[in-house]
Scaffold this motif. Structure first.
Motif, PDB file in Angstrom:
ATOM      1  N   TYR A 182     -38.270 -14.937  65.465  1.00  0.00           N
ATOM      2  CA  TYR A 182     -38.171 -13.774  66.361  1.00  0.00           C
ATOM      3  C   TYR A 182     -37.655 -14.165  67.749  1.00  0.00           C
ATOM      4  CZ  TYR A 182     -39.536  -9.571  68.918  1.00  0.00           C
ATOM      5  OH  TYR A 182     -39.528  -8.446  69.700  1.00  0.00           O
ATOM      6  N   THR A 183     -38.152 -15.303  68.275  1.00  0.00           N
ATOM      7  CA  THR A 183     -37.751 -15.726  69.618  1.00  0.00           C
ATOM      8  C   THR A 183     -36.250 -16.008  69.681  1.00  0.00           C
ATOM      9  OG1 THR A 183     -39.936 -16.669  70.021  1.00  0.00           O
ATOM     10  CG2 THR A 183     -38.156 -17.376  71.471  1.00  0.00           C
ATOM     11  N   ASP A 184     -35.751 -16.739  68.677  1.00  0.00           N
ATOM     12  CA  ASP A 184     -34.311 -17.018  68.640  1.00  0.00           C
ATOM     13  C   ASP A 184     -33.513 -15.726  68.460  1.00  0.00           C
ATOM     14  OD1 ASP A 184     -34.787 -19.698  68.950  1.00  0.00           O
ATOM     15  OD2 ASP A 184     -34.719 -20.136  66.800  1.00  0.00           O
ATOM     16  N   LEU A 185     -34.033 -14.842  67.633  1.00  0.00           N
ATOM     17  CA  LEU A 185     -33.336 -13.592  67.358  1.00  0.00           C
ATOM     18  C   LEU A 185     -33.226 -12.734  68.614  1.00  0.00           C
ATOM     19  CD1 LEU A 185     -32.111 -11.819  65.084  1.00  0.00           C
ATOM     20  CD2 LEU A 185     -34.368 -10.751  64.880  1.00  0.00           C
ATOM     21  N   SER A 186     -34.248 -12.794  69.476  1.00  0.00           N
ATOM     22  CA  SER A 186     -34.251 -11.975  70.681  1.00  0.00           C
ATOM     23  C   SER A 186     -33.101 -12.323  71.621  1.00  0.00           C
ATOM     24  CB  SER A 186     -35.584 -12.129  71.417  1.00  0.00           C
ATOM     25  OG  SER A 186     -35.740 -13.462  71.901  1.00  0.00           O
ATOM     26  N   GLN A 187     -32.508 -13.505  71.438  1.00  0.00           N
ATOM     27  CA  GLN A 187     -31.387 -13.916  72.269  1.00  0.00           C
ATOM     28  C   GLN A 187     -30.038 -13.591  71.623  1.00  0.00           C
ATOM     29  OE1 GLN A 187     -31.988 -18.022  73.805  1.00  0.00           O
ATOM     30  NE2 GLN A 187     -34.023 -17.906  72.882  1.00  0.00           N
ATOM     31  N   GLN A 188     -30.101 -13.024  70.415  1.00  0.00           N
ATOM     32  CA  GLN A 188     -28.862 -12.771  69.689  1.00  0.00           C
ATOM     33  C   GLN A 188     -28.561 -11.297  69.467  1.00  0.00           C
ATOM     34  OE1 GLN A 188     -28.583 -15.220  66.058  1.00  0.00           O
ATOM     35  NE2 GLN A 188     -30.341 -16.397  66.797  1.00  0.00           N
ATOM     36  N   PRO A 206     -32.034  -5.185  72.209  1.00  0.00           N
ATOM     37  CA  PRO A 206     -33.463  -4.819  72.177  1.00  0.00           C
ATOM     38  C   PRO A 206     -33.794  -3.723  71.164  1.00  0.00           C
ATOM     39  CG  PRO A 206     -32.716  -5.051  74.449  1.00  0.00           C
ATOM     40  CD  PRO A 206     -31.489  -5.142  73.584  1.00  0.00           C
ATOM     41  N   GLU A 207     -32.880  -2.776  70.966  1.00  0.00           N
ATOM     42  CA  GLU A 207     -33.143  -1.693  70.022  1.00  0.00           C
ATOM     43  C   GLU A 207     -33.345  -2.231  68.611  1.00  0.00           C
ATOM     44  OE1 GLU A 207     -30.716  -1.759  72.200  1.00  0.00           O
ATOM     45  OE2 GLU A 207     -31.196  -0.106  73.569  1.00  0.00           O
ATOM     46  N   LYS A 208     -32.572  -3.257  68.250  1.00  0.00           N
ATOM     47  CA  LYS A 208     -32.692  -3.849  66.916  1.00  0.00           C
ATOM     48  C   LYS A 208     -34.021  -4.601  66.782  1.00  0.00           C
ATOM     49  CE  LYS A 208     -29.719  -3.716  64.381  1.00  0.00           C
ATOM     50  NZ  LYS A 208     -29.380  -2.723  63.326  1.00  0.00           N
ATOM     51  N   LEU A 209     -34.437  -5.256  67.865  1.00  0.00           N
ATOM     52  CA  LEU A 209     -35.731  -5.947  67.853  1.00  0.00           C
ATOM     53  C   LEU A 209     -36.881  -4.962  67.689  1.00  0.00           C
ATOM     54  CD1 LEU A 209     -35.301  -8.610  70.695  1.00  0.00           C
ATOM     55  CD2 LEU A 209     -35.396  -9.033  68.232  1.00  0.00           C
ATOM     56  N   ASN A 210     -36.792  -3.841  68.387  1.00  0.00           N
ATOM     57  CA  ASN A 210     -37.830  -2.823  68.268  1.00  0.00           C
ATOM     58  C   ASN A 210     -37.903  -2.276  66.851  1.00  0.00           C
ATOM     59  OD1 ASN A 210     -38.643  -2.960  70.936  1.00  0.00           O
ATOM     60  ND2 ASN A 210     -37.218  -1.379  71.626  1.00  0.00           N
ATOM     61  N   GLU A 211     -36.754  -2.103  66.232  1.00  0.00           N
ATOM     62  CA  GLU A 211     -36.717  -1.618  64.853  1.00  0.00           C
ATOM     63  C   GLU A 211     -37.385  -2.619  63.914  1.00  0.00           C
ATOM     64  OE1 GLU A 211     -33.470   0.055  61.573  1.00  0.00           O
ATOM     65  OE2 GLU A 211     -32.791  -0.747  63.504  1.00  0.00           O
ATOM     66  N   LEU A 212     -37.115  -3.903  64.157  1.00  0.00           N
ATOM     67  CA  LEU A 212     -37.731  -4.959  63.351  1.00  0.00           C
ATOM     68  C   LEU A 212     -39.250  -4.932  63.489  1.00  0.00           C
ATOM     69  CD1 LEU A 212     -37.599  -7.585  61.650  1.00  0.00           C
ATOM     70  CD2 LEU A 212     -37.293  -8.839  63.802  1.00  0.00           C
TER      71      LEU A 212
END
Length: 240
Positions: A73-79, A82-88
């Motif tokens: 998740y941490t690595d993904l947050s840099q790629q 934010p909307e996609k992270l919230n969906e995840l």
């Protein structure tokens, strides 16, 4: 999961029929008593008035603790945006809640990209260790296609790691100015560290948990783990 008309926590501990659904629930809502967010068959009275119900701020309880965390998740947050992270996170939280509630556990906390679940309190169940493992297996199954559903198929390091341990914890209210209902103690700490040692798609359990479910997992992989903050090496099992 079958939804009940009355709070199962109030009924099991006090034999008090606190209505959380149906026409009588309106009466309890006038006193601020609503359905709990920790479990849909419990009420907020069970959370906020723990000392009144149990006569102590905290009580020792034999519990099974489950921690689940999104790997990568941490690595993904840099790629990704934010909307996609919230969906995840929404997908992950929904799947965790459904799996835990189905086995009579409570979702105690969402901690960033991690979830803390407690089994055997306040809903007392004799087979709470088995319930926690069954919930973990279901959660991993439900999360298998989570990446595809939100368009992150190519992120190989993204997945869920789960840790489970069982033993006596202190459950109840923590804090004075700000009160919080949770479980504390070495069992919770070890479970958190165990979850950190689990890889993508893995369910890592302690010897105490494995003894209860070993017949179901004859191919479990044994590991000796050195965990941060835990003095002695821990024997863990990856359930296959």
């Amino acid at each position: 999961m079958k939804e009940t008309q009355i709070c199962q926590g109030c009924w099991e501990h006090m034999h008090m029929p606190t209505a959380i659904r149906g026409p009588f629930s309106a009466f309890f809502r006038t006193f601020g008593i609503k359905r709990s967010k920790m479990h849909p068959n419990m009420c907020t009275f069970c959370e906020s008035n723990f000392a009144k119900i149990m006569k102590h701020k905290q009580v020792p309880v034999s519990t099974t603790i489950l921690f689940a965390d999104i790997r990568g998740y941490t690595d993904l947050s840099q790629q990704v945006e934010p909307e996609k992270l919230n969906e995840l996170l929404h997908h992950f939280y929904d799947r965790c809640s459904a799996a835990v509630w189905e086995k009579d556990g409570i979702v105690n906390k969402f901690i960033g990209d991690a979830v803390l679940a407690i089994f055997n309190f306040p809903l007392i169940r004799k087979d709470h260790v088995q319930n926690a493992v069954s919930a973990a297996v279901q959660l991993q199954k439900d999360c298998q296609h989570m990446k595809e559903e939100i368009g992150l198929r190519d992120i190989q390091t993204l997945g869920v790691g789960i840790g489970i341990h069982t033993g006596e914890s202190y459950v109840g209210e923590v804090g004075t100015t700000y009160k919080d209902f949770t479980a504390i103690g070495p069992v919770v700490n070890l479970t958190s560290r165990l979850q950190g040692a689990a890889g993508v798609g893995e369910i890592m359990v302690t010897e105490e948990v494995f003894k209860e479910v070993k017949e179901q997992f004859p191919d479990a992989e044994k590991k000796v783990l050195t965990l941060k903050g835990i003095l002695n090496p821990v024997e863990g099992y990856v359930l296959v």
